[in-house]
Design a protein around this motif. Sequence first.
Motif, short mmCIF file in Angstrom:
data_model
loop_
_atom_site.label_atom_id
_atom_site.label_comp_id
_atom_site.label_asym_id
_atom_site.label_seq_id
_atom_site.Cartn_x
_atom_site.Cartn_y
_atom_site.Cartn_z
N PRO A 92 44.04 41.85 53.47
CA PRO A 92 45.31 41.21 53.09
C PRO A 92 45.18 39.70 52.85
N ASN A 93 44.31 39.02 53.63
CA ASN A 93 44.16 37.56 53.46
C ASN A 93 43.66 37.21 52.06
N ILE A 94 42.82 38.07 51.50
CA ILE A 94 42.31 37.86 50.14
C ILE A 94 43.43 38.01 49.13
N LEU A 95 44.30 38.98 49.35
CA LEU A 95 45.41 39.21 48.43
C LEU A 95 46.42 38.06 48.49
N VAL A 96 46.65 37.52 49.70
CA VAL A 96 47.58 36.39 49.86
C VAL A 96 47.04 35.16 49.11
N ALA A 97 45.74 34.89 49.29
CA ALA A 97 45.12 33.75 48.60
C ALA A 97 45.16 33.94 47.09
N SER A 98 44.96 35.17 46.64
CA SER A 98 44.99 35.48 45.21
C SER A 98 46.36 35.20 44.61
N ASP A 99 47.42 35.65 45.29
CA ASP A 99 48.78 35.41 44.79
C ASP A 99 49.11 33.93 44.78
N LYS A 100 48.64 33.22 45.81
CA LYS A 100 48.93 31.79 45.91
C LYS A 100 48.32 31.01 44.75
N HIS A 101 47.10 31.37 44.35
CA HIS A 101 46.38 30.61 43.31
C HIS A 101 46.43 31.28 41.93
N GLY A 102 47.14 32.38 41.83
CA GLY A 102 47.27 33.04 40.53
C GLY A 102 45.96 33.58 40.00
N LEU A 103 45.10 34.08 40.87
CA LEU A 103 43.81 34.65 40.46
C LEU A 103 43.89 36.17 40.56
N PRO A 104 43.86 36.88 39.45
CA PRO A 104 44.02 38.34 39.48
C PRO A 104 42.94 39.05 40.31
N ILE A 105 43.38 39.98 41.17
CA ILE A 105 42.50 40.88 41.92
C ILE A 105 42.76 42.30 41.41
N ILE A 106 41.68 42.93 40.94
CA ILE A 106 41.80 44.28 40.36
C ILE A 106 41.05 45.26 41.26
N GLU A 107 41.71 46.33 41.59
CA GLU A 107 41.08 47.38 42.42
C GLU A 107 40.45 48.43 41.50
N ILE A 108 39.16 48.76 41.76
CA ILE A 108 38.43 49.73 40.94
C ILE A 108 38.08 50.95 41.80
N PRO A 109 38.41 52.15 41.34
CA PRO A 109 38.02 53.35 42.10
C PRO A 109 36.54 53.68 41.88
N THR A 110 35.97 54.47 42.78
CA THR A 110 34.54 54.82 42.69
C THR A 110 34.22 55.69 41.48
N SER A 111 35.23 56.25 40.85
CA SER A 111 35.00 57.13 39.70
C SER A 111 34.57 56.36 38.44
N ILE A 112 34.73 55.04 38.46
CA ILE A 112 34.37 54.22 37.29
C ILE A 112 33.07 53.50 37.58
N ASN A 113 32.09 53.63 36.68
CA ASN A 113 30.78 52.99 36.88
C ASN A 113 30.83 51.49 36.56
N PHE A 114 29.90 50.76 37.22
CA PHE A 114 29.72 49.33 36.92
C PHE A 114 29.50 49.13 35.44
N SER A 115 28.56 49.88 34.90
CA SER A 115 28.12 49.70 33.51
C SER A 115 29.24 49.93 32.51
N THR A 116 30.14 50.86 32.83
CA THR A 116 31.25 51.16 31.92
C THR A 116 32.14 49.94 31.73
N ILE A 117 32.44 49.28 32.86
CA ILE A 117 33.31 48.10 32.81
C ILE A 117 32.60 46.92 32.15
N THR A 118 31.38 46.63 32.61
CA THR A 118 30.67 45.45 32.09
C THR A 118 30.40 45.58 30.59
N LYS A 119 30.00 46.79 30.16
CA LYS A 119 29.71 47.00 28.74
C LYS A 119 30.95 46.78 27.88
N ALA A 120 32.08 47.36 28.34
CA ALA A 120 33.31 47.25 27.55
C ALA A 120 33.77 45.79 27.42
N ILE A 121 33.70 45.04 28.51
CA ILE A 121 34.16 43.65 28.47
C ILE A 121 33.19 42.78 27.68
#
Length: 551
Positions: A92-121
Amino acid sequence: MLTIQEAMKLPAMKGTKLIAGQSGMDRAIKWITTIEIIEDISRFQAGEFIVTTGYGLEKHKKYEERMIELIQENQLSGIAIYTGFYLDTIPPNILVASDKHGLPIIEIPTSINFSTITKAIVEQIGNQQMRLLEDSLNIHKEMTKLALNNGGLNEVLQKLSPLTNSSLVVFDDLGHRLASQVLSTHHIHITEQHITVNNDTRDLGDIFNELSYDPSQKTFTLNGCHCFRSTIKAESFTYGYLLAIHRKEVWTEMDDIIMDHVSTLIGIELVKQYAVEETRVRLQGELVEEIIMKEQLNKDVTMKRGKKLGYDLTKPQAALFFKFDIDEKLLTISEDSTNHLHYVVSQSFQKSHRQHILLPKTNSLFALIEVDADNQMVEKEALKKIAASIHERWSRHFTFPIFIGIGSPYEDLHHISQSAKEAEYAVLYSPLLLNNSSIVHFDELGFYQMLIQMQESGISLELFYEKYLGNVISKKQHRTDLLLTLETFLAHNCNIQQTASHLYIHRHTLKYRLSQIEKRTGYSLQSPDDRMNLHLAILAYKLITLQKRKQ
């Protein structure tokens, strides 16, 4: 540039969830990095998007503290954290800091591979960079064509404004408008001092001063419009400023690239004007030199030469003389500075709508300018006002000042050389005046004019002042304080109180000095004739002393 919001819409991001930092969805992703442990936070770059398994965040407090510290630095574009490998939930402390500074935190499930995300971006970032490069090249080609057309600044703005979908205004180095092309006069209004966008008014001086304090702050918003400002300069000399106003909601990297191209192109136009002016000055300078230097002047031939160069010498003229105030050890200054001086002088004269011609010389410059000989008092003030604007403009760019001398107007072409001599005298003898001004009209030399004429006619000024000041200025009894006291006393119409106040001495001290002056000179300060002769003697002494110092 790819934003977090755009990245979340990619097919590869389906199943992810934004859980904090909603206000930072427009942050741009410059690069993506995958990492297990957040240890050395100093290596991350601005705009980086981190994908991590969050190892250690749940069991080791130090990892959580480093993550919060990284968020507080507010440099990243966002953080994507896997849940299901090492974390069940994000602390929760990470989420509070994120909201305070406007830095998006995205939750990724284990069903999505590292490579899938990095390649697409990475593919999206690469594609956008290619598009930016292609668009930049196309814009560069269009603007290169404009630069080669030689249509002038107004034509360039007329074509650039619709091409960039922006209102463009170009100012000189003093903030005076040179040219403009406004897309919508209903929403934008520009005066010499202010700009109004949708009824929101800003001072132009403030806009450009902000840029001089921080050159990186090129963009700002004004009542819903994005504005771009840029200084147009080469080496140490500022030619002017560019202001562009866009009626659009989002300012992109492509807009920065386009406006940098625009700024460069306008800079080319101003430099071209500078080069044209330099050539014109060189040609006309030969004519000026002939008028003010040649003893036997063929009036008809000279007037014909002036007519060919677009200058009417049948009108009354006055001369101005500009002299660099430089250290005596420095014999000359750079040719570049001399060129800048004639550019500044010419630009200022053009604003007065008077015909003029210039003669640049080593460390100085002569100018002839059209005047109205029937209104000499009005013209005198007008020329001093023009000289003041030149002095102000020069002082903005260079640390070493200039002195400006102004000669009297003359109608006969044969007498214009006298005006040039007067202007030069005004500069040469300006240190003799009590007001210590950098701009002096020959008339302000007062009695010094008569003394100069006496000297040029062969009369010895030294014999004259020694007759009246001999015992005050002799080597054995030289009293500088008595000379200053006498000059100040006479300048204040023999007023004891005003003289004592000006010299910062007591009235009794002043009276004692005055009695010493009468005793040493043998002349009475009660006699108007004696006062006149003593005053002229002081002026003659100062004149000769200055001449000897200049030799």
